[in-house]
Design an enzyme around this catalytic site. Sequence first.
Site, PDB file in Angstrom:
ATOM      1  N   SER A 237       0.848  -1.187   0.000  1.00  0.00           N
ATOM      2  CA  SER A 237       0.000   0.000   0.000  1.00  0.00           C
ATOM      3  C   SER A 237       0.886   1.239   0.000  1.00  0.00           C
ATOM      4  O   SER A 237       2.121   1.155   0.026  1.00  0.00           O
ATOM      5  CB  SER A 237      -0.913   0.012   1.231  1.00  0.00           C
ATOM      6  OG  SER A 237      -0.147   0.139   2.417  1.00  0.00           O
ATOM      7  N   LYS A 238       0.255   2.402   0.017  1.00  0.00           N
ATOM      8  CA  LYS A 238       0.995   3.665  -0.048  1.00  0.00           C
ATOM      9  C   LYS A 238       1.984   3.818   1.098  1.00  0.00           C
ATOM     10  O   LYS A 238       3.011   4.469   0.940  1.00  0.00           O
ATOM     11  CB  LYS A 238       0.017   4.845  -0.036  1.00  0.00           C
ATOM     12  CG  LYS A 238      -0.758   5.026  -1.326  1.00  0.00           C
ATOM     13  CD  LYS A 238      -1.663   6.243  -1.244  1.00  0.00           C
ATOM     14  CE  LYS A 238      -2.438   6.457  -2.535  1.00  0.00           C
ATOM     15  NZ  LYS A 238      -3.336   7.620  -2.455  1.00  0.00           N
ATOM     16  N   ARG A 239       1.674   3.227   2.237  1.00  0.00           N
ATOM     17  CA  ARG A 239       2.571   3.425   3.377  1.00  0.00           C
ATOM     18  C   ARG A 239       3.919   2.719   3.174  1.00  0.00           C
ATOM     19  O   ARG A 239       4.877   2.979   3.894  1.00  0.00           O
ATOM     20  CB  ARG A 239       1.911   2.942   4.668  1.00  0.00           C
ATOM     21  CG  ARG A 239       1.669   1.456   4.757  1.00  0.00           C
ATOM     22  CD  ARG A 239       0.838   1.132   6.013  1.00  0.00           C
ATOM     23  NE  ARG A 239       0.541  -0.273   6.118  1.00  0.00           N
ATOM     24  CZ  ARG A 239       1.346  -1.166   6.661  1.00  0.00           C
ATOM     25  NH1 ARG A 239       2.523  -0.784   7.140  1.00  0.00           N
ATOM     26  NH2 ARG A 239       1.003  -2.437   6.746  1.00  0.00           N
ATOM     27  N   GLY A 241       5.568   3.131   0.469  1.00  0.00           N
ATOM     28  CA  GLY A 241       6.260   3.941  -0.532  1.00  0.00           C
ATOM     29  C   GLY A 241       5.427   4.019  -1.792  1.00  0.00           C
ATOM     30  O   GLY A 241       4.209   3.828  -1.766  1.00  0.00           O
TER      31      GLY A 241
END
Length: 471
Positions: A237-239, A241
Amino acid sequence: MTVRTRFAPSPTGYLHVGGARTALFSYLFARKHGGQFVLRIEDTDLERSTAESVNAILEGMTWLGLDYDEGPFYQTQRFERYNAVIDELLAKGLAYRCVCSKDRLEKLREDQMAQRLKPRYDGHCRGHEVDPNEPHVIRFKNPADGVVVVDDMIRGRIVFANAELDDLVIRRSDGAPTYNLSVVVDDSDMGITHVIRGDDHINNTPRQINILRALGHEPPRYAHVPMILGDDGARLSKRHGAVSVIAYRDQGYLPEALLNYLVRLGWSHGDQELFSVEEMINLFEIGDVNKAASAFNTDKLDWLNQQYLHHADPARIARLLSPHMGRLDIDPASGPDLVEVVKAQAARAKTLTELAEISAFFYRDFETFDEASAKKHLRLVAREGLERLRAAFELMAYEDWTLEGLKHVVEGVAEELGTNMGKVAQPLRVAIVGRAASPGIDETLRLVGKDATLRRIDKALAYIAARGGND
């Protein structure tokens, strides 16, 4: 039979790396078997689908070089066809109208959960006459018994009991067809022979097969690709990167490096690490994809990208590097030939962004010296060498500012001082670059140019003077 695969993203966001890997696998399978690769935009989620997301998907596909043979097809342009199929199912008694309220469905779910039963619609409206003018949804009449067998090309044989599948909604109360209905119609109408998609669709597969068979069509072959995890084992996911394909482009990765990395996420061919697209097409086998999820490793992607940067055509890399220089407010036409800079620097960078950053000194003076480098090399003991170098450089004609001429000067000063090259070259390097790392000193001087070299040596001498005896 002509093989036909498809990539069918929903335009509710960017093209993420998981979707890109699915597209790549579908593309490789079609190309390997002399088939066609179809792009379909599944935009029936009218509230979340956006034109910006469609553009992001098309831009990502183009950047990766995943050229499709047909499409893009848009599901919102096929509602008339979907509704005709729904009407056909209604006429054959294979679908029915349902007027169950939201409250009833929520109460049903709560009761089933309390009894530790799998939440599913109970068929309350099966066999009931419903006024077509009354608000309703359309449900597919799923077979009540028997099994659905999926011979998955990655996971093998999977058996689903029809008793575990409820009567799913195929048209919402607002008249919009649902995902499972539209996908079935599209795959059938478009002659899709092999569906390669994420394993989050496994539970949709038996439902779609039942609808296909109700319409008298043979289902395609299915291959469900495991998800991609982050380094911590959680779903990517976005967390973790960047997960957007375009974000990787903007961060300075090459498309061939990202494709090479994605194909190796869950698939391998011996110990080979680097694959051209042609090799991927020749060697890729969908049945060899691992059943287990793969973890995304940015360090490995960086290594691959560095290999491609180092061995690619410098002229092409220079062209791709140019906008990254622009983002640093550098006009690459205002300094040395960017192709020459790439030749000197490419092996030192993992990404185009990093390559731009470490090459900025060729085009503009730096503001400060790297503290550790200056402390070690810009000392009083280095002053005489820098002064002699400056005097020699100033006497050089611009046409003599060549690798051979510069090397001769630096070696000459070292010989005059009775010291080794490193004792002369390292202070000079820090003076010219601002840090203790660069290409060979003669190459660095040639690309920086005479005027900037003299100016930066003056700056280094001033720095040494300010330090005084504080060595």
